[in-house]
Design a protein around this motif. Structure first.
Motif, mmCIF file in Angstrom:
data_model
loop_
_atom_site.group_PDB
_atom_site.id
_atom_site.type_symbol
_atom_site.label_atom_id
_atom_site.label_comp_id
_atom_site.label_asym_id
_atom_site.label_seq_id
_atom_site.Cartn_x
_atom_site.Cartn_y
_atom_site.Cartn_z
ATOM 1 N N ALA A 272 0.845 -1.192 0.000
ATOM 2 C CA ALA A 272 0.000 0.000 0.000
ATOM 3 C C ALA A 272 0.880 1.241 0.000
ATOM 4 O O ALA A 272 1.979 1.236 0.550
ATOM 5 C CB ALA A 272 -0.909 0.002 1.218
ATOM 6 N N LEU A 273 0.375 2.294 -0.628
ATOM 7 C CA LEU A 273 1.068 3.574 -0.652
ATOM 8 C C LEU A 273 0.419 4.491 0.362
ATOM 9 O O LEU A 273 -0.794 4.669 0.363
ATOM 10 C CB LEU A 273 0.995 4.182 -2.049
ATOM 11 C CG LEU A 273 1.802 5.443 -2.282
ATOM 12 C CD1 LEU A 273 3.286 5.174 -2.041
ATOM 13 C CD2 LEU A 273 1.590 5.945 -3.689
ATOM 14 N N GLY A 274 1.228 5.072 1.256
ATOM 15 C CA GLY A 274 0.710 5.920 2.326
ATOM 16 C C GLY A 274 0.767 7.392 1.974
ATOM 17 O O GLY A 274 1.450 7.805 1.036
ATOM 18 N N THR A 275 0.037 8.193 2.740
ATOM 19 C CA THR A 275 0.048 9.640 2.548
ATOM 20 C C THR A 275 1.402 10.238 2.895
ATOM 21 O O THR A 275 1.678 11.378 2.541
ATOM 22 C CB THR A 275 -1.042 10.313 3.400
ATOM 23 O OG1 THR A 275 -0.906 9.892 4.753
ATOM 24 C CG2 THR A 275 -2.418 9.981 2.882
ATOM 25 N N ASP A 276 2.243 9.458 3.554
ATOM 26 C CA ASP A 276 3.596 9.913 3.862
ATOM 27 C C ASP A 276 4.552 9.667 2.702
ATOM 28 O O ASP A 276 5.737 9.958 2.787
ATOM 29 C CB ASP A 276 4.114 9.234 5.129
ATOM 30 C CG ASP A 276 4.132 7.719 5.019
ATOM 31 O OD1 ASP A 276 3.682 7.175 3.984
ATOM 32 O OD2 ASP A 276 4.578 7.070 5.980
ATOM 33 N N GLY A 277 4.042 9.103 1.583
ATOM 34 C CA GLY A 277 4.854 8.862 0.399
ATOM 35 C C GLY A 277 5.630 7.564 0.421
ATOM 36 O O GLY A 277 6.365 7.262 -0.511
ATOM 37 N N ARG A 278 5.475 6.765 1.453
ATOM 38 C CA ARG A 278 6.198 5.500 1.578
ATOM 39 C C ARG A 278 5.292 4.326 1.245
ATOM 40 O O ARG A 278 4.074 4.419 1.346
ATOM 41 C CB ARG A 278 6.736 5.339 2.997
ATOM 42 C CG ARG A 278 7.739 6.398 3.358
ATOM 43 C CD ARG A 278 8.328 6.238 4.726
ATOM 44 N NE ARG A 278 7.845 5.077 5.462
ATOM 45 C CZ ARG A 278 8.080 4.852 6.731
ATOM 46 N NH1 ARG A 278 8.790 5.709 7.418
ATOM 47 N NH2 ARG A 278 7.613 3.798 7.332
ATOM 48 N N ALA A 279 5.912 3.218 0.880
ATOM 49 C CA ALA A 279 5.178 1.973 0.659
ATOM 50 C C ALA A 279 5.080 1.234 1.991
ATOM 51 O O ALA A 279 6.036 1.209 2.770
ATOM 52 C CB ALA A 279 5.883 1.106 -0.371
ATOM 53 N N HIS A 280 3.932 0.664 2.273
ATOM 54 C CA HIS A 280 3.680 -0.054 3.523
ATOM 55 C C HIS A 280 3.137 -1.445 3.211
ATOM 56 O O HIS A 280 2.581 -1.679 2.144
ATOM 57 C CB HIS A 280 2.649 0.685 4.383
ATOM 58 C CG HIS A 280 3.089 2.034 4.823
ATOM 59 N ND1 HIS A 280 3.836 2.230 5.958
ATOM 60 C CD2 HIS A 280 2.896 3.265 4.280
ATOM 61 C CE1 HIS A 280 4.081 3.509 6.106
ATOM 62 N NE2 HIS A 280 3.525 4.164 5.100
#
Length: 85
Positions: free
Chosen positions: A8-16
Motif C-alpha cells: 500500500a502507498l501511504g500519505t507519507d509517500g512510503r510503501a507499507h
C-alpha cells in the motif's frame, strides 16, 4: 485464520505492508456443518489496526495520522504480433 499481504502507498509517500486477516469457523446446522467467516480485519505491517475509509481499497490508522491505499497491479497490455503473409 487466513492472512493475506498487500502493498500500500501511504500519505507519507512510503510503501507499507498491509495484512488482511480473515477468521473462518464451522457452525452446526440442521443441514450439517457449514463454514462461515467473519469480516476481515486490516493491519499495518507494524501491527496498527486499520479502518476502512472512503473506498474499499483505502484505509487509515485509528489515530488518523496515516492513510494508505492498496496498490493494485495494472493488467498487462497485450501487443499484437505482426502477421506475416
Amino acid at each position: 485464520m487466513r492472512t493475506d499481504l498487500f502493498r500500500a502507498l501511504g500519505t507519507d509517500g512510503r510503501a507499507h505492508i498491509v495484512f488482511r486477516r480473515t477468521q473462518t469457523y464451522w457452525v452446526r446446522t440442521a443441514l450439517g456443518m457449514v463454514e462461515k467467516q467473519r469480516e476481515p480485519s486490516f493491519y499495518l505491517g507494524n501491527g496498527d489496526r486499520l479502518e476502512c475509509v472512503d473506498r474499499y481499497d483505502t484505509f487509515r490508522t485509528l489515530a488518523g495520522d496515516l492513510v494508505v491505499r492498496i496498490m493494485t497491479r495494472q493488467p498487462r497490455k497485450r501487443t499484437r504480433r505482426p502477421h506475416h503473409v
